[in-house]
Write an enzyme that holds these catalytic residues in place. Structure first.
Site, short mmCIF file in Angstrom:
data_model
loop_
_atom_site.label_atom_id
_atom_site.label_comp_id
_atom_site.label_asym_id
_atom_site.label_seq_id
_atom_site.Cartn_x
_atom_site.Cartn_y
_atom_site.Cartn_z
NE ARG A 4 66.80 2.37 -1.84
CZ ARG A 4 67.62 3.09 -1.10
NH1 ARG A 4 67.15 3.79 -0.10
NH2 ARG A 4 68.91 3.12 -1.36
CG HIS A 33 63.67 0.45 -20.70
ND1 HIS A 33 63.34 -0.74 -20.10
CD2 HIS A 33 63.95 0.16 -22.00
CE1 HIS A 33 63.39 -1.71 -21.00
NE2 HIS A 33 63.76 -1.19 -22.15
CE1 TYR A 37 61.01 6.24 -11.82
CE2 TYR A 37 62.01 7.73 -13.40
CZ TYR A 37 62.07 7.03 -12.21
OH TYR A 37 63.18 7.15 -11.43
CE1 TYR A 42 62.58 -0.61 -4.84
CE2 TYR A 42 64.63 -1.76 -4.38
CZ TYR A 42 63.95 -0.61 -4.71
OH TYR A 42 64.65 0.55 -4.90
#
Lengths: 260, 73
Positions: free
Chosen positions: A69, A97, A95, A73
């Site tokens: 991941r 905060h 989506y 990112y």
């Protein structure tokens, strides 16, 4: 004098409930941006962004089972930066905060600023904000501790049992590879064993899931801690551990304050 | 129609608390009033995730909240 490069970047929060939680400011940013790059939890949310933006690119394709991941990112951030470097007004739409338990919005803002671009974040309604409404919990009553479930385990955080404990992403608790989207029953058992250092096995906990779509129902499932390994967990399930005992007044300190 | 109409309905529900309340009280009538097709209404009323996802699509991987072992893994 401010001397910023031409491209600019705003990471906006779209809230949890589809199109209903977004702020007036965040929606305006989306509508006015040259391009919107998003990480949304549902195809309908992506279609909604298509309908209110000039150009919309989903970053979901950078995720995949078996891929680390951190790499996903990093690629997402680079994709955002590519658009900013073209001199565009770029919006990142995230989506919940955008700044809560999310590294892409924070990292992309930092990278953009380091390259001399104007970049900031618009706050929004997080899953935690929904949790307080849906479960009727006021964080001011007893206090709240909030951890990513794996971090809670790996770094040996110690809960304060007179406050609420929130463990996010409990479905991934103890998952070390960061290459898959599920954990094992063994890892959940390890989490339970760790919690039993402070809580009784029969202690009632709540599995919470906010509603992304108005058709979804909110999950507020009450179970005993020991039953956690045999319970279905989803990626967006949050574990809520209510206080195990009452708060005690620090009499000595209060008396000292009264004397003073 | 109708995927677009159905999406329009779901978006509208999320934006309009009054419509959402009417939907909670009488989902079938609200969907009918909005002009949804019988098969769509039937799918939603069934409460079956699989049937509903045929209309809405499935949830995406939504773990942009991951910070797992951020420093070193």
């Amino acid at each position: 004098m401010i001397n910023k490069k031409k491209g600019s970047y705003i990471a906006v929060s779209t809230g949890i409930l589809l199109a209903g939680h977004i702020s007036v400011r965040a929606k305006k940013v989306i509508e006015e941006a040259d391009v919107v790059l998003s990480l949304m939890p549902h195809p309908i949310a992506e279609n909604w962004l298509d309908s209110i933006s000039r150009e919309h690119i989903s970053l979901q394709s950078y995720y995949s089972e078996g891929k680390h991941r951190k790499q996903s990112y990093s690629e997402m951030c680079e994709r955002i930066l590519e658009e900013i470097r073209k001199g565009k007004r770029v919006c990142g739409a995230f989506y919940g905060h955008a700044g809560v338990f999310a590294c892409v919005p924070h990292d992309s803002i930092k990278l953009a600023q380091e390259e001399g671009f104007s970049a900031y974040m618009e706050p929004g309604i997080s899953a935690e904000a929904c949790l307080y409404s849906d479960l009727g919990i006021d964080p001011g009553s007893f206090g709240v501790q909030s951890y990513e479930a794996s971090q809670f385990l790996f770094y040996g955080h110690q809960p304060n049992v007179v406050s609420y404990l929130l463990l996010w992403q409990v479905a991934l608790a103890g998952e070390l590879t960061a290459k898959t989207f599920k954990t094992s029953e063994k890892n959940i058992e390890a989490l339970v064993k760790y919690l039993l250092n402070w809580y009784p096995p029969e202690h009632e906990i709540i599995l919470y899931e906010a509603a992304f779509l108005p058709l979804d129902s909110v999950r507020k499932e009450k179970i005993k801690i020991v039953d956690l390994p045999s319970t279905d967990l989803n990626l967006h399930t949050t574990l809520v551990v209510p206080p195990a005992r009452k708060m005690n007044i620090n009499k000595e300190l209060v008396e000292r304050l009264e004397v003073g | 129609m109708s995927k677009k109409k159905f999406e329009e309905f779901v978006i509208k529900l999320s934006e309009d608390p009054k419509l959402n309340q009417s939907y909670v009280e009488n989902p079938e009538a609200v969907m009918k009033d909005f002009g949804l097709e019988d098969n769509e209404i039937k799918a939603v009323m069934s409460g079956e995730t699989e049937e509903i996802e045929k209309l809405t699509g499935t949830k995406a991987v939504c773990i942009n909240i991951v910070m797992l072992m951020k420093d070193d893994k």
